[in-house]
Design a protein around this motif. Structure first.
Motif, PDB file in Angstrom:
ATOM      1  N   LEU A  52      32.017  45.094  59.399  1.00 45.20           N
ATOM      2  CA  LEU A  52      30.615  45.502  59.373  1.00 45.20           C
ATOM      3  C   LEU A  52      29.656  44.415  59.831  1.00 45.20           C
ATOM      4  N   GLY A  53      30.169  43.235  60.144  1.00 48.24           N
ATOM      5  CA  GLY A  53      29.303  42.113  60.456  1.00 48.24           C
ATOM      6  C   GLY A  53      28.293  42.396  61.550  1.00 48.24           C
ATOM      7  N   ASP A  54      28.703  43.146  62.587  1.00 51.36           N
ATOM      8  CA  ASP A  54      27.801  43.394  63.705  1.00 51.36           C
ATOM      9  C   ASP A  54      27.245  44.814  63.724  1.00 51.36           C
ATOM     10  N   CYS A  55      27.516  45.590  62.664  1.00 50.04           N
ATOM     11  CA  CYS A  55      27.039  46.977  62.683  1.00 50.04           C
ATOM     12  C   CYS A  55      26.643  47.493  61.293  1.00 50.04           C
ATOM     13  N   GLU A  56      26.395  46.561  60.352  1.00 51.24           N
ATOM     14  CA  GLU A  56      26.129  46.990  58.977  1.00 51.24           C
ATOM     15  C   GLU A  56      24.891  47.880  58.885  1.00 51.24           C
ATOM     16  N   LYS A  57      23.815  47.507  59.584  1.00 49.86           N
ATOM     17  CA  LYS A  57      22.595  48.311  59.515  1.00 49.86           C
ATOM     18  C   LYS A  57      22.815  49.708  60.074  1.00 49.86           C
ATOM     19  N   GLN A  58      23.504  49.765  61.218  1.00 49.13           N
ATOM     20  CA  GLN A  58      23.767  51.075  61.834  1.00 49.13           C
ATOM     21  C   GLN A  58      24.649  51.939  60.944  1.00 49.13           C
ATOM     22  N   ILE A  59      25.651  51.322  60.330  1.00 48.46           N
ATOM     23  CA  ILE A  59      26.563  52.087  59.480  1.00 48.46           C
ATOM     24  C   ILE A  59      25.856  52.553  58.208  1.00 48.46           C
ATOM     25  N   THR A  60      24.967  51.719  57.667  1.00 49.14           N
ATOM     26  CA  THR A  60      24.203  52.135  56.490  1.00 49.14           C
ATOM     27  C   THR A  60      23.372  53.372  56.809  1.00 49.14           C
ATOM     28  N   VAL A  61      22.732  53.367  57.973  1.00 49.89           N
ATOM     29  CA  VAL A  61      21.958  54.542  58.410  1.00 49.89           C
ATOM     30  C   VAL A  61      22.876  55.736  58.604  1.00 49.89           C
ATOM     31  N   ARG A  62      24.021  55.492  59.223  1.00 47.21           N
ATOM     32  CA  ARG A  62      24.983  56.584  59.500  1.00 47.21           C
ATOM     33  C   ARG A  62      25.498  57.205  58.203  1.00 47.21           C
ATOM     34  N   LEU A  63      25.821  56.384  57.213  1.00 45.63           N
ATOM     35  CA  LEU A  63      26.310  56.901  55.939  1.00 45.63           C
ATOM     36  C   LEU A  63      25.242  57.736  55.240  1.00 45.63           C
ATOM     37  N   LYS A  64      24.005  57.303  55.335  1.00 39.72           N
ATOM     38  CA  LYS A  64      22.912  58.082  54.748  1.00 39.72           C
ATOM     39  C   LYS A  64      22.755  59.416  55.475  1.00 39.72           C
ATOM     40  N   GLU A  65      22.943  59.413  56.787  1.00 40.23           N
ATOM     41  CA  GLU A  65      22.892  60.662  57.556  1.00 40.23           C
ATOM     42  C   GLU A  65      23.991  61.621  57.100  1.00 40.23           C
ATOM     43  N   SER A  86      24.084  54.036  50.173  1.00 37.59           N
ATOM     44  CA  SER A  86      23.951  55.309  50.891  1.00 37.59           C
ATOM     45  C   SER A  86      23.955  56.511  49.955  1.00 37.59           C
ATOM     46  N   GLY A  87      24.340  56.294  48.701  1.00 36.27           N
ATOM     47  CA  GLY A  87      24.386  57.388  47.739  1.00 36.27           C
ATOM     48  C   GLY A  87      25.713  58.113  47.687  1.00 36.27           C
ATOM     49  N   LEU A  88      26.720  57.590  48.383  1.00 37.26           N
ATOM     50  CA  LEU A  88      28.048  58.205  48.382  1.00 37.26           C
ATOM     51  C   LEU A  88      28.902  57.606  47.270  1.00 37.26           C
ATOM     52  N   TYR A  89      29.846  58.405  46.754  1.00 36.86           N
ATOM     53  CA  TYR A  89      30.832  57.884  45.812  1.00 36.86           C
ATOM     54  C   TYR A  89      31.753  56.928  46.562  1.00 36.86           C
ATOM     55  N   VAL A  90      32.187  55.864  45.872  1.00 33.43           N
ATOM     56  CA  VAL A  90      33.011  54.835  46.511  1.00 33.43           C
ATOM     57  C   VAL A  90      34.477  55.000  46.111  1.00 33.43           C
ATOM     58  N   HIS A  91      35.347  55.105  47.107  1.00 33.86           N
ATOM     59  CA  HIS A  91      36.793  55.145  46.900  1.00 33.86           C
ATOM     60  C   HIS A  91      37.389  53.847  47.423  1.00 33.86           C
ATOM     61  N   GLY A  92      38.371  53.313  46.720  1.00 33.35           N
ATOM     62  CA  GLY A  92      38.950  52.023  47.089  1.00 33.35           C
ATOM     63  C   GLY A  92      40.126  52.155  48.034  1.00 33.35           C
ATOM     64  N   GLY A  93      40.093  51.402  49.142  1.00 34.15           N
ATOM     65  CA  GLY A  93      41.155  51.464  50.139  1.00 34.15           C
ATOM     66  C   GLY A  93      42.238  50.430  49.917  1.00 34.15           C
ATOM     67  N   MET A  94      43.304  50.537  50.706  1.00 28.90           N
ATOM     68  CA  MET A  94      44.456  49.656  50.532  1.00 28.90           C
ATOM     69  C   MET A  94      44.117  48.206  50.874  1.00 28.90           C
ATOM     70  N   ARG A  95      43.079  47.995  51.695  1.00 26.31           N
ATOM     71  CA  ARG A  95      42.737  46.629  52.087  1.00 26.31           C
ATOM     72  C   ARG A  95      42.006  45.862  50.992  1.00 26.31           C
ATOM     73  N   LEU A  96      41.648  46.523  49.887  1.00 27.90           N
ATOM     74  CA  LEU A  96      41.124  45.794  48.731  1.00 27.90           C
ATOM     75  C   LEU A  96      42.210  44.938  48.098  1.00 27.90           C
ATOM     76  N   ASN A  97      43.470  45.249  48.437  1.00 27.96           N
ATOM     77  CA  ASN A  97      44.619  44.447  47.995  1.00 27.96           C
ATOM     78  C   ASN A  97      44.712  44.371  46.470  1.00 27.96           C
ATOM     79  N   VAL A  98      44.612  45.537  45.825  1.00 25.53           N
ATOM     80  CA  VAL A  98      44.746  45.604  44.366  1.00 25.53           C
ATOM     81  C   VAL A  98      46.226  45.469  44.015  1.00 25.53           C
ATOM     82  N   THR A  99      46.569  44.381  43.324  1.00 17.90           N
ATOM     83  CA  THR A  99      47.982  44.085  43.041  1.00 17.90           C
ATOM     84  C   THR A  99      48.312  44.025  41.556  1.00 17.90           C
ATOM     85  N   ASN A 100      47.298  44.158  40.693  1.00 13.36           N
ATOM     86  CA  ASN A 100      47.577  44.056  39.257  1.00 13.36           C
ATOM     87  C   ASN A 100      46.513  44.789  38.453  1.00 13.36           C
TER      88      ASN A 100
END
Length: 258
Positions: free
Chosen positions: A63-76, A99-113
């Motif tokens: 998201l480093g180069d597109c965080e603002k655009q993605i925030t707008v997109r998620l709100k849309e 954005s007001g969306l529910y957050v689901h955790g992906g595999m890249r969060l690397n939850v190991t315990n």
């Protein structure tokens, strides 16, 4: 495809979710209608998509180069009726929450315990996909107050890059992916799956289709579709405990990180 009660019972009550990688797979998944949730890249979504409550929007990994655009997109997308989105990293969580969306955790969060699972639960995540680096035994040891699942089928990334190694280091610009392959020294074809980054995919398919009882502590399985043409048939085979005819792997679920 219709499944018998015997076939359904093999799932041990574990729900099936699907991650899709192109619009044809999305069409099939929506018509099939039996996946608990569909993880779908945001670039494939619009107001015409049905079953919006089942869709978990996948934002770009970086998201480093597109965080603002993605925030707008998620709100849309929220305004269009979508309700959920996937957090690849901890940095995605506030962006999705804003954005007001529910957050689901992906595999890249690397939850190991259990401690990591508890941490993300306290941040308000709806559920978690556990790390693909865990063994089956360690997966059973993870305690969580939110539902948890694993990637149970699909091609996992060998490497993630910002530039496409197949397209002279340039972004491929094709939202369906460049459709090309690298060939390694063993002659294996490694597909590049492109978005704002590139996943170089393992040529062997991860599956636990015939080992589902070893993961009965899970609440859901993710079937991760990349280059499959008929995802309904693949889902049926998985539910029946049938492993792919092509080369397949157990990932790290039985041998662990070496």
């Amino acid at each position: 495809m219709r499944f018998t009660d015997t076939e359904k019972s093999k799932m041990n009550g574990i729900k099936i979710r699907a991650e899709i990688s192109d619009t044809n797979q999305l069409k099939q998944a929506l018509e099939y209608g039996k996946f608990e949730y569909l993880y779908v890249p945001e670039r494939f979504l619009n107001s015409d998509i049905s079953d919006k409550e089942k869709i978990v929007v996948i934002p770009p990994v970086f998201l480093g180069d597109c965080e603002k655009q993605i925030t707008v997109r998620l709100k849309e997308l929220k305004a269009l009726g979508f309700k959920r989105a996937l957090a690849h990293t901890a940095g995605h969580i506030p962006v999705i929450a804003e954005s007001g969306l529910y957050v689901h955790g992906g595999m890249r969060l690397n939850v190991t315990n259990s401690k990591a699972a508890g941490f993300f639960a306290e941040l308000g995540l709806e559920d978690l996909i556990l790390s693909c680096e865990l063994t089956a035994a360690r997966i059973r040891s993870v305690k969580s107050c939110v539902t948890t699942g694993i990637v149970a089928y699909g091609r996992l990334p060998l490497m993630i890059t910002r530039r496409c190694p197949i397209n002279d280091g340039k972004p491929c610009g094709n939202k369906e992916g460049c459709g090309k392959f690298l060939t390694d020294r063993r002659g294996e074809k490694i597909k590049a799956l492109c978005s704002n980054m590139v996943e170089l995919l393992n040529p062997d398919i991860l599956t636990i289709a015939d080992k589902q009882n070893d993961f009965s502590a899970m609440d859901f399985f993710i079937l991760r579709f990349t280059d499959e043409k008929d995802i309904v048939s693949v889902t049926g085979d998985f539910q029946k405990g049938i492993v792919p005819k092509k080369n397949f792997t157990r990932g790290l679920y039985y041998r662990g990180v070496e």
